[in-house]
Design a protein around this motif. Structure first.
Motif, PDB file in Angstrom:
ATOM      1  N   GLN A 166       0.831  -1.203   0.000  1.00  0.00           N
ATOM      2  CA  GLN A 166       0.000   0.000   0.000  1.00  0.00           C
ATOM      3  C   GLN A 166       0.870   1.260   0.000  1.00  0.00           C
ATOM      4  O   GLN A 166       0.569   2.243  -0.677  1.00  0.00           O
ATOM      5  CB  GLN A 166      -0.929   0.000   1.213  1.00  0.00           C
ATOM      6  CG  GLN A 166      -2.081  -0.986   1.121  1.00  0.00           C
ATOM      7  CD  GLN A 166      -2.945  -0.981   2.375  1.00  0.00           C
ATOM      8  OE1 GLN A 166      -2.698  -0.232   3.321  1.00  0.00           O
ATOM      9  NE2 GLN A 166      -3.959  -1.852   2.400  1.00  0.00           N
ATOM     10  N   VAL A 167       1.952   1.222   0.779  1.00  0.00           N
ATOM     11  CA  VAL A 167       2.884   2.354   0.804  1.00  0.00           C
ATOM     12  C   VAL A 167       3.485   2.561  -0.587  1.00  0.00           C
ATOM     13  O   VAL A 167       3.587   3.694  -1.093  1.00  0.00           O
ATOM     14  CB  VAL A 167       3.994   2.124   1.851  1.00  0.00           C
ATOM     15  CG1 VAL A 167       5.068   3.212   1.734  1.00  0.00           C
ATOM     16  CG2 VAL A 167       3.401   2.107   3.251  1.00  0.00           C
ATOM     17  N   ILE A 168       3.894   1.456  -1.225  1.00  0.00           N
ATOM     18  CA  ILE A 168       4.459   1.539  -2.580  1.00  0.00           C
ATOM     19  C   ILE A 168       3.415   2.079  -3.555  1.00  0.00           C
ATOM     20  O   ILE A 168       3.719   2.892  -4.435  1.00  0.00           O
ATOM     21  CB  ILE A 168       4.974   0.163  -3.024  1.00  0.00           C
ATOM     22  CG1 ILE A 168       6.167  -0.247  -2.167  1.00  0.00           C
ATOM     23  CG2 ILE A 168       5.361   0.184  -4.500  1.00  0.00           C
ATOM     24  CD1 ILE A 168       6.675  -1.655  -2.451  1.00  0.00           C
ATOM     25  N   ALA A 169       2.179   1.634  -3.407  1.00  0.00           N
ATOM     26  CA  ALA A 169       1.108   2.071  -4.308  1.00  0.00           C
ATOM     27  C   ALA A 169       0.909   3.588  -4.214  1.00  0.00           C
ATOM     28  O   ALA A 169       0.645   4.250  -5.227  1.00  0.00           O
ATOM     29  CB  ALA A 169      -0.189   1.344  -3.980  1.00  0.00           C
ATOM     30  N   ARG A 170       1.018   4.124  -3.005  1.00  0.00           N
ATOM     31  CA  ARG A 170       0.855   5.575  -2.853  1.00  0.00           C
ATOM     32  C   ARG A 170       1.993   6.313  -3.566  1.00  0.00           C
ATOM     33  O   ARG A 170       1.761   7.357  -4.191  1.00  0.00           O
ATOM     34  CB  ARG A 170       0.816   5.950  -1.373  1.00  0.00           C
ATOM     35  CG  ARG A 170      -0.510   5.604  -0.698  1.00  0.00           C
ATOM     36  CD  ARG A 170      -0.657   6.283   0.647  1.00  0.00           C
ATOM     37  NE  ARG A 170       0.279   5.724   1.637  1.00  0.00           N
ATOM     38  CZ  ARG A 170      -0.014   4.700   2.442  1.00  0.00           C
ATOM     39  NH1 ARG A 170      -1.199   4.098   2.358  1.00  0.00           N
ATOM     40  NH2 ARG A 170       0.877   4.276   3.326  1.00  0.00           N
ATOM     41  N   GLU A 171       3.201   5.778  -3.506  1.00  0.00           N
ATOM     42  CA  GLU A 171       4.311   6.422  -4.218  1.00  0.00           C
ATOM     43  C   GLU A 171       4.123   6.301  -5.726  1.00  0.00           C
ATOM     44  O   GLU A 171       4.455   7.223  -6.472  1.00  0.00           O
ATOM     45  CB  GLU A 171       5.652   5.809  -3.798  1.00  0.00           C
ATOM     46  CG  GLU A 171       6.826   6.538  -4.426  1.00  0.00           C
ATOM     47  CD  GLU A 171       8.188   6.061  -3.936  1.00  0.00           C
ATOM     48  OE1 GLU A 171       9.202   6.497  -4.510  1.00  0.00           O
ATOM     49  OE2 GLU A 171       8.227   5.267  -2.980  1.00  0.00           O
ATOM     50  N   VAL A 172       3.593   5.169  -6.171  1.00  0.00           N
ATOM     51  CA  VAL A 172       3.331   5.002  -7.608  1.00  0.00           C
ATOM     52  C   VAL A 172       2.340   6.056  -8.095  1.00  0.00           C
ATOM     53  O   VAL A 172       2.482   6.618  -9.188  1.00  0.00           O
ATOM     54  CB  VAL A 172       2.801   3.585  -7.911  1.00  0.00           C
ATOM     55  CG1 VAL A 172       2.267   3.487  -9.344  1.00  0.00           C
ATOM     56  CG2 VAL A 172       3.907   2.558  -7.693  1.00  0.00           C
ATOM     57  N   GLU A 173       1.332   6.353  -7.276  1.00  0.00           N
ATOM     58  CA  GLU A 173       0.357   7.380  -7.646  1.00  0.00           C
ATOM     59  C   GLU A 173       1.028   8.747  -7.754  1.00  0.00           C
ATOM     60  O   GLU A 173       0.712   9.540  -8.651  1.00  0.00           O
ATOM     61  CB  GLU A 173      -0.774   7.421  -6.614  1.00  0.00           C
ATOM     62  CG  GLU A 173      -1.916   8.350  -6.988  1.00  0.00           C
ATOM     63  CD  GLU A 173      -2.568   7.978  -8.306  1.00  0.00           C
ATOM     64  OE1 GLU A 173      -3.039   8.914  -9.015  1.00  0.00           O
ATOM     65  OE2 GLU A 173      -2.616   6.779  -8.652  1.00  0.00           O
ATOM     66  N   VAL A 174       1.967   9.021  -6.855  1.00  0.00           N
ATOM     67  CA  VAL A 174       2.728  10.281  -6.927  1.00  0.00           C
ATOM     68  C   VAL A 174       3.545  10.331  -8.214  1.00  0.00           C
ATOM     69  O   VAL A 174       3.608  11.360  -8.911  1.00  0.00           O
ATOM     70  CB  VAL A 174       3.642  10.438  -5.696  1.00  0.00           C
ATOM     71  CG1 VAL A 174       4.584  11.638  -5.868  1.00  0.00           C
ATOM     72  CG2 VAL A 174       2.817  10.607  -4.432  1.00  0.00           C
TER      73      VAL A 174
END
Length: 304
Positions: free
Chosen positions: A112-120
């Motif tokens: 989930q943390v990685i997914a948030r960075e991917v969105e950024v």
């Protein structure tokens, strides 16, 4: 009291006065030329040279306009190069995250943390794709550069809305110098870099490990293609900047030659002009002294 003198159109007195007037006008004209450093101050003084100078000035104006066009084109390409570099960095980071996410040791919270960075990263990529020049025009929208190259749809997808024809520096006679349109850099449709990052976000949300691994393989392949597109675009932009540099050098040389030709057409031989001016002043002073000595007064004294 001066002796009365008869003056008529054939009088030597009038001839001498006319000669002094002509000398005085020539001294004044030559003085203006020396002050300006030019061979003529009005076209009538040297019509042929004046016409040549006018042609050269028009040529220099065109060359200057072409230089301004090249400067604008170079500025746009420099900004495009920066934007593409930013996009490339975002994709490289996305690849690192995809490799990290492929590990079996990550927890759902880690993903989930990685997914948030991917969105950024996806937002950064969109900002780069919609980069503008100093005039506010979008660099990668092709000829339809008054609006963003890419727009986010209600379903979250990102779609290119430009026009696949680039506006370059045609005014300067340079083709293929505009920034490549969006699809050549960021892709379009399901194969775009945005879609690949979307696929990465979906893979990160997948709970089934085997399916997630399969999705990650596809994502990594898509990221590689997207990165290669950007690298190819950087090469195109670099080649365009090189062409502009060559043309800028040619124009600078042409303007230098034009300036030299203009100087030859209008320029004044200062040494010769000053020598002639001194000689004219000496002649005028001698004529004035002779006039005063012979006629014992001015013409107006005589006829007054």
């Amino acid at each position: 009291m001066p002796t009365p003198l008869s003056v008529n159109a054939r009088s030597p007195l009038l001839a001498q006065a006319d000669r002094m007037g002509a000398l005085d006008r020539e001294v004044e004209r030559l003085g203006r030329q020396i002050a300006l450093g030019e061979r003529f101050t009005t076209p009538s003084e040297d019509p042929a040279a004046a016409n040549r100078a006018a042609q050269l000035l028009r040529l220099d104006s065109r060359l200057e306009a072409d230089q301004r066009s090249l400067t604008r084109a170079e500025g746009r390409l420099a900004l495009a190069e920066t934007a593409v570099g930013t996009a490339s960095s975002a994709l490289l980071r996305a690849r690192e995250l995809a490799l990290m996410a492929a590990s079996d040791t990550l927890t759902p919270q880690d993903r989930q943390v990685i997914a948030r960075e991917v969105e950024v990263l996806r937002t950064q990529l969109l900002d780069a794709a919609n980069a503008r020049d100093e005039s506010g025009l979008h660099l990668f929208a092709g000829a339809r550069n008054g609006q963003p190259a890419y727009v986010q749809l209600p379903d979250g997808g990102i779609e290119w809305q430009g026009f696949d024809r680039a506006a370059g520096a045609e005014a300067a006679g340079i083709g293929r110098t505009a920034s490549p349109p969006g699809p050549l850099l960021f892709g379009a449709g399901d194969g775009s870099a945005f879609a690949v990052l979307g696929d990465l976000a979906e893979a990160l949300a997948e709970s089934d490990q085997a399916l997630r691994q399969t999705q990650m393989v596809s994502v990594l392949s898509g990221l590689e293609r997207a990165t290669d597109r950007l690298l190819d675009g950087q090469s195109r932009i670099g080649a365009g900047r090189a062409r502009i540099g060559d043309e800028a050098d040619r124009l600078a040389e042409a303007r230098l030659q034009t300036a030299e030709a203009l100087s030859a057409a209008k320029g004044l031989d200062m040494t010769a002009a000053i020598t002639r001016l001194d000689a004219l002043k000496t002649t005028l002073e001698a004529a004035q002294a002779s006039f005063a000595h012979i006629y014992d007064g001015t013409l107006f004294d005589r006829i007054g």
